[in-house]
Design a protein around this motif. Structure first.
Motif, short mmCIF file in Angstrom:
data_model
loop_
_atom_site.label_atom_id
_atom_site.label_comp_id
_atom_site.label_asym_id
_atom_site.label_seq_id
_atom_site.Cartn_x
_atom_site.Cartn_y
_atom_site.Cartn_z
N UNK B 78 1.11 8.31 1.41
CA UNK B 78 0.09 7.78 0.64
C UNK B 78 -0.36 8.84 -0.48
N UNK B 79 0.13 10.06 -0.30
CA UNK B 79 -0.27 11.13 -1.49
C UNK B 79 0.72 10.74 -2.71
N UNK B 114 0.03 -2.68 -14.95
CA UNK B 114 -1.03 -3.21 -14.14
C UNK B 114 -0.44 -3.98 -13.02
N UNK B 115 0.60 -4.59 -13.08
CA UNK B 115 1.13 -5.35 -11.97
C UNK B 115 1.42 -4.07 -10.87
N UNK B 116 2.19 -2.92 -11.44
CA UNK B 116 2.46 -1.76 -10.50
C UNK B 116 1.39 -1.23 -9.82
N UNK B 117 0.22 -1.05 -10.79
CA UNK B 117 -1.07 -0.53 -10.14
C UNK B 117 -1.56 -1.56 -8.99
N UNK B 118 -1.34 -2.78 -9.12
CA UNK B 118 -2.03 -3.67 -7.97
C UNK B 118 -0.96 -3.40 -6.84
N UNK B 119 0.27 -3.38 -7.00
CA UNK B 119 1.14 -3.37 -6.00
C UNK B 119 0.94 -1.91 -5.05
N UNK B 120 0.54 -0.87 -5.78
CA UNK B 120 0.10 0.31 -5.28
C UNK B 120 -1.10 0.38 -4.57
N UNK B 121 -2.14 -0.55 -4.94
CA UNK B 121 -3.28 -0.75 -4.21
C UNK B 121 -2.92 -1.35 -2.98
N UNK B 122 -1.81 -2.33 -2.89
CA UNK B 122 -1.32 -3.04 -1.60
C UNK B 122 -0.52 -2.01 -0.78
N UNK B 123 0.15 -1.20 -1.23
CA UNK B 123 0.60 -0.04 -0.60
C UNK B 123 -0.02 0.97 0.33
N UNK B 125 -3.32 0.10 0.99
CA UNK B 125 -4.21 -0.59 1.99
C UNK B 125 -3.14 -0.33 3.28
N UNK B 126 -1.93 -0.82 2.96
CA UNK B 126 -0.94 -0.66 4.29
C UNK B 126 -0.74 0.55 4.72
N UNK B 127 -0.79 1.75 4.13
CA UNK B 127 -0.61 3.03 4.77
C UNK B 127 -2.10 3.36 5.69
N UNK B 128 -3.11 2.86 5.07
CA UNK B 128 -4.72 3.11 5.73
C UNK B 128 -4.37 2.24 7.07
N UNK B 129 -3.67 0.97 6.80
CA UNK B 129 -3.95 0.13 7.94
C UNK B 129 -2.83 0.69 9.17
N UNK B 130 -1.79 1.05 8.63
CA UNK B 130 -0.89 1.81 9.83
C UNK B 130 -1.62 3.06 10.41
N UNK B 131 -2.30 3.75 9.74
CA UNK B 131 -3.17 4.83 10.15
C UNK B 131 -4.11 4.59 11.19
N UNK B 132 -4.76 3.41 10.75
CA UNK B 132 -5.79 3.02 11.74
C UNK B 132 -5.43 2.63 12.89
N UNK B 133 -4.39 1.49 13.02
CA UNK B 133 -3.62 0.97 13.96
C UNK B 133 -2.97 1.76 14.95
N UNK B 134 -2.45 3.10 14.40
CA UNK B 134 -1.86 4.10 15.29
C UNK B 134 -2.97 4.74 16.01
N UNK B 135 -4.11 5.19 15.33
CA UNK B 135 -4.95 5.60 16.01
C UNK B 135 -5.71 5.03 17.13
N UNK B 136 -5.90 3.67 16.79
CA UNK B 136 -6.49 2.64 18.02
C UNK B 136 -5.46 2.41 19.01
N UNK B 137 -4.15 2.44 18.64
CA UNK B 137 -3.21 2.32 19.81
C UNK B 137 -3.25 3.77 20.86
N UNK B 138 -3.42 4.78 20.29
CA UNK B 138 -3.45 5.89 21.09
C UNK B 138 -4.70 6.12 21.77
N UNK B 139 -5.72 5.56 20.99
CA UNK B 139 -7.04 5.54 21.91
C UNK B 139 -6.90 4.72 23.11
#
Lengths: 164, 151
Positions: B78-79, B114-123, B125-139
């Protein structure tokens, strides 16, 4: 909070390992870069083997040597960028105006003159393109300084132009 | 279902970063020229970044793939993505016309900022989703354990 600290610490360790891994494999390149030897070994070997048709890439210290021995430095950037700042002693031959400027250059500069073309550094194709045009025009010793104006300026070497 | 998507997204992100790191490791010098084209760092620093960044990407990808120390790896990924996004925004603001150099440093892809920036936004989102899914799973796991303890 402790959990976040632990995650942060582990992330730092991960970054450190990655950096260490990279530096172990590329330490020579980094040492060369910081000591001003910014050559690309692979690129050089590829281009040297076909130097009959391609301009030869040179390092910053080779540029200084060529200037000292009477070689000519050619600025391939636009006239506006040239006016803002250029390698001291460089002549302007903008790639964007090459068709109109080249005939006068051919008259003025002998074919056995050593020429080094440069532009705005890595990622800028004009120096290479100009080098190709000069070779096609019959110049026998054409080289390209890939680091271009940014590397020269950042190294504290003599520049001229409006910014001075 | 959440577990399935957690592993799916984790694997996708892991493979993207392993690939991104591996192709750049093949030609560090070419990657240095792409970093230099951003015109952000002093000249020699471009080489230092090129000599280390691909290995960080590769290592973070491997850690994600192994499903061990996922959160630290997500912080690293993410960083890095955040730094790439800032660099790309700066490129767009300065009007530089460069290839992003995100994957193939030999220039075979020619992806604009511009395209690379959009791709990074997607990445990101993927990072945040994984973090959230992992936290939900642990909970959910903790909830199940508590139920078993008190039943």
């Amino acid at each position: 909070m402790n959990d976040l600290k632990r995650i942060g610490l582990e992330a730092c360790v991960l970054i450190a390992f990655g950096a260490l891994f990279g530096l172990t494999l590329n330490y020579q390149l980094v040492i060369d870069a910081f000591s001003g030897q910014l050559a690309a070994p692979q690129r050089q070997s590829v281009q040297e083997s076909v130097s009959v048709v391609l301009p030869i890439p040179v390092l910053i210290d080779e540029v200084q040597q060529v200037i000292a021995s009477g070689g000519m430095i050619v600025d391939a950037r636009s006239p506006e960028l040239y006016a803002m700042g250029y390698i001291a002693g460089a002549v302007s031959l903008p790639m964007v105006e090459i068709d109109t400027e080249l005939p006068a250059f051919l008259v003025r500069v002998a074919k056995d003159q050593t020429l080094i073309a440069y532009c705005s550094g890595f990622g800028c194709p004009d120096s290479f393109d100009l080098g190709m045009r000069l070779i096609e025009a019959g110049y026998q010793d054409v080289r390209v300084f890939e680091g271009g104006y940014p590397e020269w300026r950042d190294a504290g070497l003599p520049v001229a132009g409006e910014s001075q | 279902m959440k577990r399935f998507f957690y592993h799916l997204f984790r694997l996708i992100l892991a493979l993207i970063f392993i690939y991104a790191g591996a192709v750049k490791m093949q030609d560090v010098v070419a990657f240095a020229s792409h970093v230099a084209a951003y015109q952000i760092l002093p000249y020699a620093m471009n080489y230092l970044v090129a000599a280390t960044l691909p290995y960080m990407e590769f290592l973070a990808g491997i850690i994600l793939l192994l499903n061990a120390r996922v959160r630290p790896a997500l912080v690293v990924v993410g960083s890095m993505t955040l730094v790439f996004m800032v660099a790309l925004i700066s490129v767009l603001l300065r009007g530089l016309d460069i290839d992003c150099g995100c994957f193939d440093p030999s220039g075979g892809q020619d992806v604009t900022a511009g395209v690379a920036l959009l791709r990074d936004v997607g990445l990101m989102i993927l990072v945040l989703l994984i973090w959230w899914l992992r936290a939900s799973e642990r909970k959910a796991e903790r909830g199940t354990r508590d139920e078993e303890t008190y039943s």
